[in-house]
Design an enzyme around this catalytic site. Structure first.
Site, mmCIF file in Angstrom:
data_model
loop_
_atom_site.group_PDB
_atom_site.id
_atom_site.type_symbol
_atom_site.label_atom_id
_atom_site.label_comp_id
_atom_site.label_asym_id
_atom_site.label_seq_id
_atom_site.Cartn_x
_atom_site.Cartn_y
_atom_site.Cartn_z
ATOM 1 N N SER A 1 0.858 -1.191 0.000
ATOM 2 C CA SER A 1 0.000 0.000 0.000
ATOM 3 C C SER A 1 0.889 1.235 0.000
ATOM 4 C CB SER A 1 -0.872 0.021 1.262
ATOM 5 O OG SER A 1 -1.540 1.254 1.390
ATOM 6 N N TYR B 1 -1.921 -0.355 10.797
ATOM 7 C CA TYR B 1 -2.026 -0.707 9.370
ATOM 8 C C TYR B 1 -0.723 -0.423 8.638
ATOM 9 C CZ TYR B 1 -3.934 -0.937 4.600
ATOM 10 O OH TYR B 1 -4.170 -1.269 3.284
#
Ligand SMILES: NC(=O)c1ccc[n+]([C@@H]2O[C@H](COP(=O)([O-])OP(=O)(O)OC[C@H]3O[C@@H](n4cnc5c(N)ncnc54)[C@H](O)[C@@H]3O)[C@@H](O)[C@H]2O)c1
Length: 262
Positions: free
Chosen positions: A146, A159
């Site tokens: 990501s 995250y």
């Protein structure tokens, strides 16, 4: 030289998290390329819906329902590929833990973030590698990282840490599997307009896609001034899996509309 003159056609791919979102787009693209595709996803409901969707456009995929953190489920998933399919030589790791918390994160939250994204990633990759021949220069793995792996975002400690670990995992496994000819890469998507992001923007931020994309703090952070469609991530994933990427390993490819460029 590739043993597969037709690229990906006729080969077997396993896609974790393939029932929804980016994983589903990868499944659809690989099916369209002529791959045999096994979806490995914890959601039976969404997995079956994905199979239905594929059927409606003349495509098929096998489904193994289970959690990537469960070694028994992983064993059963690889065994679920129809016997007449070739051994899986393509793996796309999409499943992840979506936990967004800062330093206040509890041990349970850390496990919920790291167990699927890193422990599950490792267990699935190991099972895949164990099933390969001693050397297979066509085998390839793509992990979904990501933009969050590369930057700090307020309240995203769990995250972003998990996604940064995907980059380290990718490099180390690329090194470990290189003597066997296996390539291992990752992609780092920016915001992808899937069902969850659509719901989040609508319910939490009160924004539809066009309004969110026009907002400086959302779409405006991307050079291209917009979010991605899942198929725009599936395309570079497919390239990295293919013989066209035969000399690419151990890298991360941002698929981010220029987010990380500035
Ligand atoms: N959507 C985005 O904007 C975006 C951006 C960058 C990176 N990513 C990454 O892309 C990947 C896919 O994200 P998405 O947004 O498409 O997700 P999604 O929620 O649309 O789909 C995720 C799928 O993974 C499955 N899954 C989750 N945990 C699992 C587990 N433990 N075992 C088996 N299956 C499991 C879910 O059932 C679901 O079908 C993730 O790794 C995510 O971190 C997403």
């Amino acid at each position: 030289m590739s043993r597969y003159p037709n690229g990906l056609r006729g080969r077997t791919a396993v896609v974790t998290g393939g029932a929804q979102g980016i994983g589903a787009a990868v499944v659809k693209r690989l099916c369209a390329e002529g791959c045999h595709v096994l979806i490995f996803d914890k959601s039976a409901e969404h997995g079956k819906a994905m199979q239905e969707l594929l059927r409606s456009v003349g495509l098929t995929a096998a489904l193994a329902v289970g959690d990537v953190t469960d070694p028994v489920a992983i064993r059963d998933a690889f065994a679920a590929a129809p016997a007449h399919w070739p051994t899986p030589t393509l793996l796309v790791n999409c499943a992840a833990g979506f936990v967004f918390e800062g330093l206040a994160a509890t041990p349970d939250q850390w496990h919920a973030a790291l167990d699927p994204t890193i422990v599950g990633l490792s267990l699935v990759t190991r099972a895949f590698a164990d099933g390969l021949p001693e050397r297979d220069a066509d085998a390839a793995i793509v992990n979904i990282a990501s933009i969050s792996a590369h930057i700090a975002q307020d309240g995203y400690l769990t995250y972003n840490t998990s996604k940064a670990a995907v980059l380290g995992f990718t490099r180390c496994v690329a090194q470990e599997l290189a003597p066997r000819g296996v390539r291992v890469n990752s992609v780092s998507p920016g915001t992808v307009w899937n069902a969850n992001n659509e719901r989040y923007h609508r319910e939490v931020l009160g924004l539809d896609r066009a309004t969110a994309e026009a907002a400086p703090e959302h779409g405006g952070k991307f050079l291209l001034q917009r979010f991605a469609d899942p198929a725009e991530v599936a395309a570079p994933v497919t390239f990295l899996l293919s013989p066209e990427a035969s000399f690419i390993t151990g890298v991360d490819l941002p698929v981010d509309g220029g987010y990380l460029a500035v």
